[in-house]
Design an enzyme around this catalytic site. Structure first.
Site, PDB file in Angstrom:
ATOM      1  N   SER A  24       0.837  -1.208   0.000  1.00 11.04           N
ATOM      2  CA  SER A  24       0.000   0.000   0.000  1.00 11.04           C
ATOM      3  C   SER A  24       0.873   1.259   0.000  1.00 11.04           C
ATOM      4  CB  SER A  24      -0.972   0.009   1.183  1.00 11.04           C
ATOM      5  OG  SER A  24      -0.309   0.254   2.391  1.00 11.04           O
ATOM      6  N   HIS A 116       8.794   3.342   8.677  1.00 10.87           N
ATOM      7  CA  HIS A 116       8.621   2.481   9.853  1.00 10.87           C
ATOM      8  C   HIS A 116       7.366   2.927  10.610  1.00 10.87           C
ATOM      9  CE1 HIS A 116       9.796  -0.225  13.054  1.00 10.87           C
ATOM     10  NE2 HIS A 116       9.449   0.723  13.896  1.00 10.87           N
ATOM     11  N   ASP A 152      16.484   0.603  12.197  1.00 17.42           N
ATOM     12  CA  ASP A 152      15.436   1.602  12.481  1.00 17.42           C
ATOM     13  C   ASP A 152      15.967   2.837  13.212  1.00 17.42           C
ATOM     14  OD1 ASP A 152      13.526  -0.048  11.283  1.00 17.42           O
ATOM     15  OD2 ASP A 152      12.996  -1.014  13.170  1.00 17.42           O
ATOM     16  N   GLU A 181       1.194   7.204   6.868  1.00 20.08           N
ATOM     17  CA  GLU A 181       2.358   6.712   6.117  1.00 20.08           C
ATOM     18  C   GLU A 181       2.200   7.083   4.649  1.00 20.08           C
ATOM     19  OE1 GLU A 181       3.661   2.657   6.792  1.00 20.08           O
ATOM     20  OE2 GLU A 181       2.649   2.594   8.717  1.00 20.08           O
TER      21      GLU A 181
HETATM   22  C1  GAR Z   1       3.832  -0.530   6.776  1.00 20.74           C
HETATM   23  O1  GAR Z   1       3.075  -0.229   7.920  1.00 20.74           O
HETATM   24  C2  GAR Z   1       5.294  -0.206   7.003  1.00 20.74           C
HETATM   25  O2  GAR Z   1       5.492   0.925   7.786  1.00 20.74           O
HETATM   26  C3  GAR Z   1       5.762  -1.444   7.713  1.00 20.74           C
HETATM   27  O3  GAR Z   1       5.133  -2.505   7.059  1.00 20.74           O
HETATM   28  C4  GAR Z   1       3.876  -2.054   6.536  1.00 20.74           C
HETATM   29  C5  GAR Z   1       3.832  -2.397   5.072  1.00 20.74           C
HETATM   30  O4  GAR Z   1       2.568  -2.118   4.535  1.00 20.74           O
HETATM   31  N1  GAR Z   1       7.188  -1.562   7.659  1.00 20.74           N
HETATM   32  C6  GAR Z   1       7.904  -2.089   8.640  1.00 20.74           C
HETATM   33  O5  GAR Z   1       7.418  -2.540   9.659  1.00 20.74           O
HETATM   34  C7  GAR Z   1       9.391  -2.082   8.391  1.00 20.74           C
HETATM   35  N2  GAR Z   1      10.100  -2.369   9.588  1.00 20.74           N
HETATM   36  P1  GAR Z   1       2.384  -1.997   2.966  1.00 20.74           P
HETATM   37  O6  GAR Z   1       2.995  -3.267   2.366  1.00 20.74           O
HETATM   38  O7  GAR Z   1       0.887  -1.969   2.789  1.00 20.74           O
HETATM   39  O8  GAR Z   1       3.060  -0.764   2.507  1.00 20.74           O
END
Ligand code: GAR
Length: 223
Positions: A24, A116, A152, A181
């Site tokens: 996303s 993050h 991180d 995000e």
């Molecule tokens: C997001 O919330 C991102 O911040 C997190 O994974 C999710 C991915 O969602 N990333 C981490 O935790 C990295 N350490 P998405 O695939 O829908 O973008």
């Protein structure tokens, strides 16, 4: 093959996006009309739903499966080969759930940006929303930062904060954070591509002439 586009003597930056899952955040980047070319989307998971979204946007997709490798070094070497074939100016980690070796991070120093789901340096690692709820914090959020070999903990580019509600579950809190995000990630990449951010000698992100907000987020609301 040259993956950079020359437009009226201006070189358009090229980025590669790494994903592991839904994509996303990657979608938010693809739909943000960024001043760069997305050369490819690479996933370490062959069945990542984000790959389909990338294809729908006409972006080349590649799979570099970590499961085919005996260790992190070997996986990171194949990943680097794949990335380098696109000669990107920036590598964007958009929900890429692999820990990268120090060697890999050094190779792409100042060219690796991650998102993050917490207000770093709080809640690095996994299960950020559940841990924030467990601690009873009133404000939580997300961070876009440069990647260093300290997981991180790299220089912070932009953060968004949301208030934590009394009836929040990890899922409802995650959904509100994810909305933010999708707002701050494209902004950070736009700043990078436009040359609006740089790193100080002390490893902090410097912004070129950007407005500083005067408002505060107070949670819960005051009477
Ligand atoms: C997001 O919330 C991102 O911040 C997190 O994974 C999710 C991915 O969602 N990333 C981490 O935790 C990295 N350490 P998405 O695939 O829908 O973008």
């Amino acid at each position: 093959m040259n993956h950079k586009l020359e437009l009226a003597n201006v070189t358009v930056k090229s980025i590669v996006i790494l994903i592991s899952g839904h994509g996303s955040n990657m979608r938010a980047l693809l739909e943000a009309d960024l001043p760069c070319r997305v050369a490819a989307v690479i996933s370490n998971q062959a069945d990542a739903p984000g790959l389909e979204i990338a294809k729908q946007h006409g972006i080349s997709t590649r799979i570099v499966a970590h499961l085919n490798h005996p260790d992190r070094e070997s996986f990171d070497s194949e990943l680097a080969l794949c990335i380098d074939s696109y000669q990107p100016d920036l590598i964007v980690l958009a929900g890429f759930m692999r820990i990268l070796t120090a060697q890999f991070v050094t190779r792409y120093q100042n060219k690796l940006i991650n998102i993050h789901p917490s207000l770093l340096p709080a809640y690095s690692g996994l299960h950020t929303h559940a841990r924030a709820l467990q601690d009873g914090v009133k404000i939580h959020g997300c961070t876009v930062h440069f990647v260093t070999s300290d997981i991180d903990q790299g220089p912070i580019i932009i953060q968004a904060a949301v208030s934590v509600h009394m009836d929040d579950t990890p899922a409802t809190l995650a959904a509100r954070v994810l909305q933010q995000e999708h707002r701050i990630f494209p902004q950070a990449i736009r700043w990078f591509c436009n040359g609006d951010i740089s790193l100080s000698a002390g490893g902090k992100v410097l912004m070129k002439g950007l407005e500083q907000p005067g408002s505060a987020l107070i949670s819960p609301e005051m009477e």
